[in-house]
Write an enzyme that holds these catalytic residues in place. Structure first.
Site, short mmCIF file in Angstrom:
data_model
loop_
_atom_site.label_atom_id
_atom_site.label_comp_id
_atom_site.label_asym_id
_atom_site.label_seq_id
_atom_site.Cartn_x
_atom_site.Cartn_y
_atom_site.Cartn_z
N ASN A 17 0.63 -1.40 -0.10
CA ASN A 17 0.62 -0.14 0.03
C ASN A 17 0.84 1.11 -0.29
O ASN A 17 0.67 2.99 -0.97
CB ASN A 17 -0.78 -0.02 0.98
CG ASN A 17 -1.95 -0.97 1.24
OD1 ASN A 17 -3.23 -0.43 0.46
ND2 ASN A 17 -1.54 -2.27 1.39
N HIS A 112 -8.32 -1.12 6.11
CA HIS A 112 -8.05 -2.63 6.86
C HIS A 112 -8.59 -2.80 5.76
O HIS A 112 -9.69 -2.30 4.96
CB HIS A 112 -8.98 -1.89 8.27
CG HIS A 112 -8.92 -3.56 9.01
ND1 HIS A 112 -8.12 -4.06 9.42
CD2 HIS A 112 -10.40 -3.80 9.21
CE1 HIS A 112 -8.71 -4.72 9.90
NE2 HIS A 112 -9.69 -5.34 9.10
C1 GRF Z 1 -2.82 -4.82 4.62
O1 GRF Z 1 -3.62 -5.74 3.70
C2 GRF Z 1 -3.30 -3.59 5.14
O2 GRF Z 1 -5.01 -4.00 4.84
C3 GRF Z 1 -3.95 -4.38 6.16
O3 GRF Z 1 -2.47 -4.95 6.18
C4 GRF Z 1 -2.00 -4.96 5.17
C5 GRF Z 1 -0.54 -4.52 4.97
O4 GRF Z 1 -0.07 -4.80 3.49
N1 GRF Z 1 -4.11 -3.16 7.13
P1 GRF Z 1 0.86 -3.85 2.71
O5 GRF Z 1 2.39 -4.01 3.64
O6 GRF Z 1 0.89 -2.51 2.35
O7 GRF Z 1 1.22 -4.59 1.29
#
Ligand code: GRF
Length: 195
Positions: A17, A112
């Protein structure tokens, strides 16, 4: 255009993300710039991605601080050093002290992988499967002291398909996360939404 908002991203792991936010912020007309990435884990894979993009990074372990308040105070100093306007949590696996969360209320977002208020906490994709949900998705929300789910900024939905595992559902949701978070940050940084 008015000045871009200065955004810091907090991670603990993969940072996909974070990568999506960095990518979106490359656009000249995007209302935010990514000014720093903080991790509480030295081995977070996302750190290398941020560094490759030329973004300053900082790492501190909570284990080196006597309590939650002093660790959060250090994070606060780092954010201030980056002249941070907005904080995006992106897989940051720490709970904040009341004081820190209060100080950043209205300026801190989280993503989330469920349609909040459904399936808070850990393993939300497995929770969705266990509940027999036919649909899930992701939520970008404000971070509010002492709550898992502050007010929603944006949600994106995906179907739960027959034969889904937590992994296949997580992958389908993640595709939507990578669209939702840049869109939500643009809304916040551009002043379209506020808490
Ligand atoms: C994502 O699924 C986010 O929604 C949750 O933790 C995960 C993080 O994934 N809070 P990344 O580190 O962004 O790949």
């Amino acid at each position: 255009m008015t000045a871009k908002k200065r955004v810091a991203i907090l991670i603990s792991g993969r940072g996909s993300n974070m990568g999506a936010l960095i990518e979106a912020a490359r656009a000249a007309d995007y209302p935010a710039e990514i000014v720093g990435v903080f991790s509480n884990k030295a081995d977070a894979a996302g750190l290398a991605v941020a560094q490759a993009a030329g973004i300053p990074t900082a790492v501190r372990s909570h284990k080196d601080y006597p309590d939650r308040e002093s660790f959060d105070a250090e994070i606060g100093r780092i954010l201030t050093g980056w002249r941070t306007d907005i904080v995006c949590l992106a897989g940051f696996m720490r709970i904040f002290s009341h004081g820190f969360a209060t100080a950043w209320t209205g300026r801190m977002l989280n993503i989330h992988p469920s349609l909040l208020p459904l399936f808070k906490g850990l393993k939300p994709q497995q929770q969705a499967l266990d509940a027999g949900a036919t649909e899930s998705g992701c939520t970008v929300h404000w971070v509010i002291p002492d709550l898992d789910d502050g007010p929603t900024i944006l949600q994106r939905r995906v179907p739960v398909l027959p034969g889904d595992t937590a992994e296949t559902l997580a992958a389908r949701i993640l595709v939507e996360e990578h669209k939702a978070y840049p869109d939500a940050l643009a809304m916040v940084a551009g002043g379209e939404v506020s808490l």
